[in-house]
Design a protein around this motif. Structure first.
Motif, PDB file in Angstrom:
ATOM      1  N   LYS A 183      -9.288 -17.910  38.304  1.00 53.84           N
ATOM      2  CA  LYS A 183      -9.254 -19.285  37.866  1.00 53.84           C
ATOM      3  C   LYS A 183     -10.459 -19.938  38.717  1.00 53.84           C
ATOM      4  O   LYS A 183     -11.105 -20.760  38.073  1.00 53.84           O
ATOM      5  N   GLU A 184     -10.348 -19.608  39.733  1.00 50.03           N
ATOM      6  CA  GLU A 184     -11.235 -20.206  40.851  1.00 50.03           C
ATOM      7  C   GLU A 184     -12.622 -19.934  40.652  1.00 50.03           C
ATOM      8  O   GLU A 184     -13.551 -20.643  40.544  1.00 50.03           O
ATOM      9  N   VAL A 186     -13.955 -19.140  37.550  1.00 49.01           N
ATOM     10  CA  VAL A 186     -14.283 -19.835  36.229  1.00 49.01           C
ATOM     11  C   VAL A 186     -14.532 -21.240  36.572  1.00 49.01           C
ATOM     12  O   VAL A 186     -15.663 -21.773  36.054  1.00 49.01           O
ATOM     13  N   PHE A 187     -13.802 -21.702  37.406  1.00 50.77           N
ATOM     14  CA  PHE A 187     -14.088 -23.193  37.775  1.00 50.77           C
ATOM     15  C   PHE A 187     -15.405 -23.544  38.437  1.00 50.77           C
ATOM     16  O   PHE A 187     -16.398 -24.330  38.193  1.00 50.77           O
ATOM     17  N   THR A 188     -15.765 -22.445  39.376  1.00 50.26           N
ATOM     18  CA  THR A 188     -16.831 -22.916  40.281  1.00 50.26           C
ATOM     19  C   THR A 188     -18.170 -22.181  39.645  1.00 50.26           C
ATOM     20  O   THR A 188     -19.116 -22.784  40.011  1.00 50.26           O
ATOM     21  N   LEU A 194     -18.784 -25.290  29.591  1.00 47.84           N
ATOM     22  CA  LEU A 194     -17.416 -25.810  29.779  1.00 47.84           C
ATOM     23  C   LEU A 194     -16.659 -25.125  28.900  1.00 47.84           C
ATOM     24  O   LEU A 194     -15.326 -24.686  28.829  1.00 47.84           O
ATOM     25  N   LYS A 197     -15.774 -21.667  29.371  1.00 46.28           N
ATOM     26  CA  LYS A 197     -14.619 -21.892  30.602  1.00 46.28           C
ATOM     27  C   LYS A 197     -13.453 -21.710  29.896  1.00 46.28           C
ATOM     28  O   LYS A 197     -12.387 -20.961  30.354  1.00 46.28           O
ATOM     29  N   ARG A 198     -13.103 -22.629  29.124  1.00 41.82           N
ATOM     30  CA  ARG A 198     -11.849 -23.057  28.189  1.00 41.82           C
ATOM     31  C   ARG A 198     -11.371 -21.610  27.588  1.00 41.82           C
ATOM     32  O   ARG A 198     -10.334 -21.030  27.695  1.00 41.82           O
ATOM     33  N   MET A 201     -10.454 -18.752  30.015  1.00 38.19           N
ATOM     34  CA  MET A 201      -9.404 -19.088  30.445  1.00 38.19           C
ATOM     35  C   MET A 201      -8.151 -18.700  29.577  1.00 38.19           C
ATOM     36  O   MET A 201      -7.099 -18.176  29.803  1.00 38.19           O
TER      37      MET A 201
END
Lengths: 514, 462
Positions: A183-184, A186-188, A194, A197-198, A201
């Protein structure tokens, strides 16, 4: 060894100290079997060996001579030095240790410049600060071997570090790009949009909770993993490649089930010990783990003989069974069963084909800058990582992926300030590994300290016609992890001792906990 | 270890428990003795090394015993008065002592209290080093960690006179929150801290730079909501970034109690009158009267009473909103329009008029024109005033962003709520009434999926 052992009758004789053989030696001794473990080399590891610089130089020498030989498991070895060109010094031969004098003489005939010669001598001196693995692998955090190491306590003999990052070769950018797996990440990760990312995840969460009865899996029996990703999660392009080749590590024909099981294992393994899903053994992989099991074997009464060449097997022609072995000195050892690496088998038992086994192209690249450093913002210079060049990458591997493991002083592979990149592939295209290295170095050889290119043979034990009580062990293969090897060892153990427990926890441990 | 029947093991367990109890009893006795001795010494004012060591031993067992901390501080101050040279060292030892104990009791309030006292009392406190400590502490106790961090930073800032150095500190803090958010963005405190820091970070920047920072913040928060749409902290920060358009004051209604001279004016928020509004009768003749706010003091009220001088039926009330009333807070603004509202006749209930009459007696202040026009420009207190991106375009863009997310996650309660909120913001800024439709649809969907909160959404619908 000149002394004669008192004991000459054993339950098992194990030949070769490769990983599979050693796991067996350890696990059999552990359950009370009398084991003789023997290796004709003076070092542990067999085909799983780890080299310091001296050993590398010697290996190169002997391999050159064996290049045409059928018995060799390594060929086309090329070792090249890249001395710092600015150092224009005189040749100072006083540095050479006595034991190295022969080796140096041989090498000096091939090295052209003074710089190279000086560098060779410096490297010899620093030999021990290198631990270069000839068949590098990583340990998945939820692999069965991990459970064995923990429950049996053998893990205490070993050290591991977490492999936190994964890279994949990006065709458009022509460089390694980070694969976001947590998750980290994917976020950074700024390179992932975007929406991606979704999607990622959502998929990772699904893979984490993988449930065969999930509604999304209905009607997917005929689908390939790639199709599944595309249709059910709308995951395409780079993201799809990353999941298939770098996370699940399957191929484009893999079924949904195969892909998901593998992905699920990966996601479950993440964060177990460190941030990532893999561990890197320190001081080299298979060889270190093999030695840990040898230690167990010795602790439980196993006998060790290294550097002992063998003459022949003692075979009972009526039953077609092995009775034992005879060393070059004429010493006989008897056994009930014999476990051996393929190198110790009689040539007559092996396939008569010249090309027995498949060849894996490999390389060890020692540099003074890390090669997996494309992400300048988040890059941690000494981090451990692995990378995949999917089929179709610019390195020319249209058929198979190229794997690479990036190590450093963190894993004790080399001295501080240097980095080791291992690459390998089973691709049959030309110069694939060399191309991959060029892509990583971006044609800037200045970063090289020294490089080794070679090919390693992988032979499987399937289909060999051997005497009844000989059980052979496969060579280290082209997979990234130890799963195949540990499963084979476990399988052989069960075959030999169906009633016994494989690597039970020691009683001593139980008391200590209390 | 156990014999055939396993009895050996059981016995050992029993024995062990007994032994443990004995040891504990012994320890308690010992501890009580220490406390006794310490008390005695302090009472007798024997401020010596023994007394100090006693406090050490007691606090090692019980760092929450605040009386002993008080003793310790008395002893330290006494030491300092006798030997000024050792002062700095004494306090540094205290800081080390703290580190030993904090590992065992990370959340002990009195430990932290003592540390703060040391830092504030010692001759040369190293606030920079404190920041490093706070970093570690945050991983152990997030809630107090942020408070302590703010405390340390405030001291650092006090020490530093130079503006640019303060800017450095603020920037450092900002980067710290970035690191913490990157590590784990479902970290409300980090986002919250960030919102407090942002205006200070950008204060010396050019307009262009400020807007760049704003865009960067938006990118960060959008990455968070797309990675995990369930994460509340990120959504809240998103709302904060976009800010709120000030809502308009509205005159909800004007009523006259039948056959009485009393007119009641109702607004949707508290306001102040700057001048008297105009009321007219059925023949368009102006009517005179007195204005009373229905409030405690300060002159702000949402209900105003207009008591006509004569008992005549008033027909309508007319006034220019902008020049006649003032909003009470910066989150409300006055529309630019002329209000012309008919006055509705209300049936006078006996009770109602009597109540209003009695209220009139309590009304302290007849309205008088205010001396100063304290108009609170909504823009001044606007939390988003630190950037100058086009608000309307911004909210339009973000509506798109949320809509896209809803395509992937149609049931995300936070996304739906945010969409409704952003659409409302757009409505407030542009007056586009057709937006109502989408707002209602969104809220309906919310009601469907989040039945616990459906009343809130239904209210919003209205």
């Amino acid at each position: 060894m000149e002394d004669n052992l008192e004991e000459t009758n054993f339950d098992y004789i194990v030949l070769g100290t490769g990983l599979i053989e050693s796991i067996l030696a350890g696990s059999l001794a552990r359950v009370g079997k009398k084991v003789l473990h023997l290796d004709s080399h003076q070092n542990y590891g067999g085909n799983w060996s780890v080299f310091g610089f001296r050993e590398l130089a010697q290996w190169y020498e002997t391999s050159i001579n064996y290049e045409e030989s059928y018995g060799s498991n390594f060929r086309k070895v090329e070792l090249k030095l890249y001395p710092n060109q600015q150092k224009e010094m005189d040749l100072d031969c006083s540095k050479i240790a006595d034991m190295d004098k022969d080796l140096v003489n041989i090498w000096f005939k091939q090295l052209d410049s003074v710089q190279e010669k000086n560098m060779f001598m410096d490297l010899l001196k620093a030999s021990r600060s290198y631990n270069l693995d000839s068949t590098p692998k990583l340990l998945g955090s939820r692999d069965s071997l991990v459970e064995t190491l923990i429950s049996s306590g053998v893990g205490r003999y070993l050290e591991f570090k977490s492999v936190d990052d994964i890279y994949i070769f990006d065709k458009e950018l022509k460089s390694l790009e980070k694969v976001p797996s947590s998750k980290e990440d994917v976020f950074t990760n700024k390179a992932v949009s975007l929406i991606e990312k979704r999607k990622l995840m959502k998929f990772l969460t699904f893979a984490m909770e993988y449930d065969i009865n999930h509604v999304l899996l209905e009607g997917t029996q005929a689908m390939s993993y790639i199709q599944f990703l595309q249709e059910k999660f709308k995951i395409t392009g780079k993201l799809q490649e990353a999941i298939v080749y770098a996370i699940a590590m399957v191929d484009d024909k893999a079924s949904v089930k195969t892909g998901l099981v593998s992905t699920h294992k990966f996601v479950q393994a993440m964060g177990r010990f460190g941030k990532g899903a893999y561990l890197c053994p320190l001081y080299g992989g298979g060889s270190e783990i093999a030695q840990a099991f040898c230690r167990v074997c010795a602790v439980y009464g196993g006998i060790y003989i290294l550097n002992q060449p063998l003459e022949k097997y003692m075979i009972d022609s009526e039953t077609n069974e092995i009775r034992g072995i005879v060393t070059k000195e004429g010493q006989e050892y008897k056994c009930q069963k014999l476990i051996t690496g393929i190198d110790y088998l009689n040539a007559s038992w092996l396939s008569q084909e010249k090309e027995f086994g498949t060849w894996v192209s490999r390389a060890m690249i020692v540099t003074n800058t890390p090669l997996a450093s494309t992400d300048k913002e988040n890059f941690v210079a000494d981090g451990l990582s692995y990378a995949v060049f999917p089929p179709g990458s610019d390195a020319g591997n249209s058929d198979e992926p190229i794997y690479s493991i990036h190590q450093s002083q963190e894993s004790m592979a080399c001295p501080k300030g240097q980095y080791v990149t291992y690459l390998w592939t089973t691709s049959k295209q030309d110069a694939v590994v060399k191309n991959a290295v060029d892509l990583l170095l971006q044609n800037n050889e200045q970063h090289n300290v020294f490089t080794v290119f070679y090919e390693q043979r992988v032979r499987s034990t399937k289909g060999l016609e051997l005497p009844k009580n000989i059980i052979p062990c496969s060579d280290p293969d082209q997979s990234l992890n130890f799963q195949g090897a540990s499963e084979e060892a476990f399988g052989i153990f069960k075959q030999c001792e169906p009633q016994a427990e494989f690597m039970p926890a020691s009683e001593q441990d139980q008391d200590e906990d209390y | 270890m156990s014999d055939v029947h396993g009895r050996k093991r059981e016995k050992t367990t029993e024995e062990i428990v007994k032994a443990r109890k004995l040891r504990e009893a012994g320890k308690i006795k010992e501890y009580n003795q220490l406390v006794q001795d310490c008390r005695t010494k302090m009472k007798d004012k024997q401020y010596d090394a023994d007394a100090f060591n006693l406090t050490t031993k007691i606090l090692q067992s019980n760092p929450d015993y605040y009386t002993i901390w008080n003793y310790r501080r008395i002893l330290i101050l006494d030491q300092v008065s006798k030997d000024a040279e050792k002062e700095q060292k004494l306090y540094q030892n205290e800081l080390v002592f703290f580190l030993q104990l904090i590992k065992i009791n990370p959340k002990s309030y009195w430990l932290w209290n003592h540390r703060i006292w040391c830092l504030q009392t010692m001759p040369l406190p190293d606030w920079k080093a404190e920041l490093g400590l706070v970093d570690k502490m945050l991983t152990m106790d997030a809630l107090h960690g942020w408070d302590y961090r703010r405390f340390v930073v405030s001291h650092l800032v006090k020490k530093v006179q130079d503006e640019t150095k303060i800017a450095d500190i603020v920037k450092q803090e900002y980067e710290f929150t970035t690191r913490k958010i990157n590590q784990s963005f479902s970290n409300y405190s980090a986002w919250h801290q960030r919102s407090k820091l942002l205006p200070d970070i950008v204060v010396f920047m050019s307009t262009e730079e400020k807007n760049k920072v704003a865009v960067n913040e938006l990118d960060l928060v959008k990455a968070a909501i797309y990675t995990d749409p369930e994460d509340q902290s990120a959504w809240l920060y998103y709302w904060w970034l976009l800010g709120r358009a000030p809502e308009e004051v509205e005159l909800l209604g004007a009523y006259q109690l039948k056959d009485t001279p009393l007119v009641i004016l109702g607004f949707n928020d508290m306001i102040k009158f700057m001048q008297v509004p105009q009321l007219f009768d059925a023949n368009n003749q102006p009517l005179l009267g007195k204005l009373y706010p229905l409030c405690e003091d300060s002159g702000n009220a949402s209900i105003w009473l207009f008591l006509l001088d004569n008992n005549i039926a008033a027909k309508n009330i007319i006034f220019d909103a902008a020049s006649t009333i003032l909003p009470s807070s910066s989150s409300k603004k006055v529309p630019c329009k002329q209000w012309d509202m008919n006055i509705t006749e209300m049936d006078k209930g006996e009770g109602v008029f009597k109540r209003v009459e009695s209220l009139k007696n309590n009304l302290k202040n007849v309205w008088v024109p205010p001396s100063t026009k304290m108009y609170k420009d909504p823009a001044l207190n606007d939390q988003t005033s630190w950037y100058t991106l086009d608000r309307i375009q911004l909210v339009k863009d973000e509506i798109e962003t949320v809509r896209e997310l809803l395509e992937l996650e149609p049931d995300s309660a936070w996304a739906l709520q945010t969409l409704a909120h952003f659409l409302n913001q757009l409505l407030l800024r542009t007056g586009q009434v057709d937006l109502y439709n989408e707002i209602i649809v969104t809220l309906d969907k919310l009601i469907e999926i989040d039945s616990d909160r459906k009343h809130r959404y239904q209210d919003q619908s209205k």
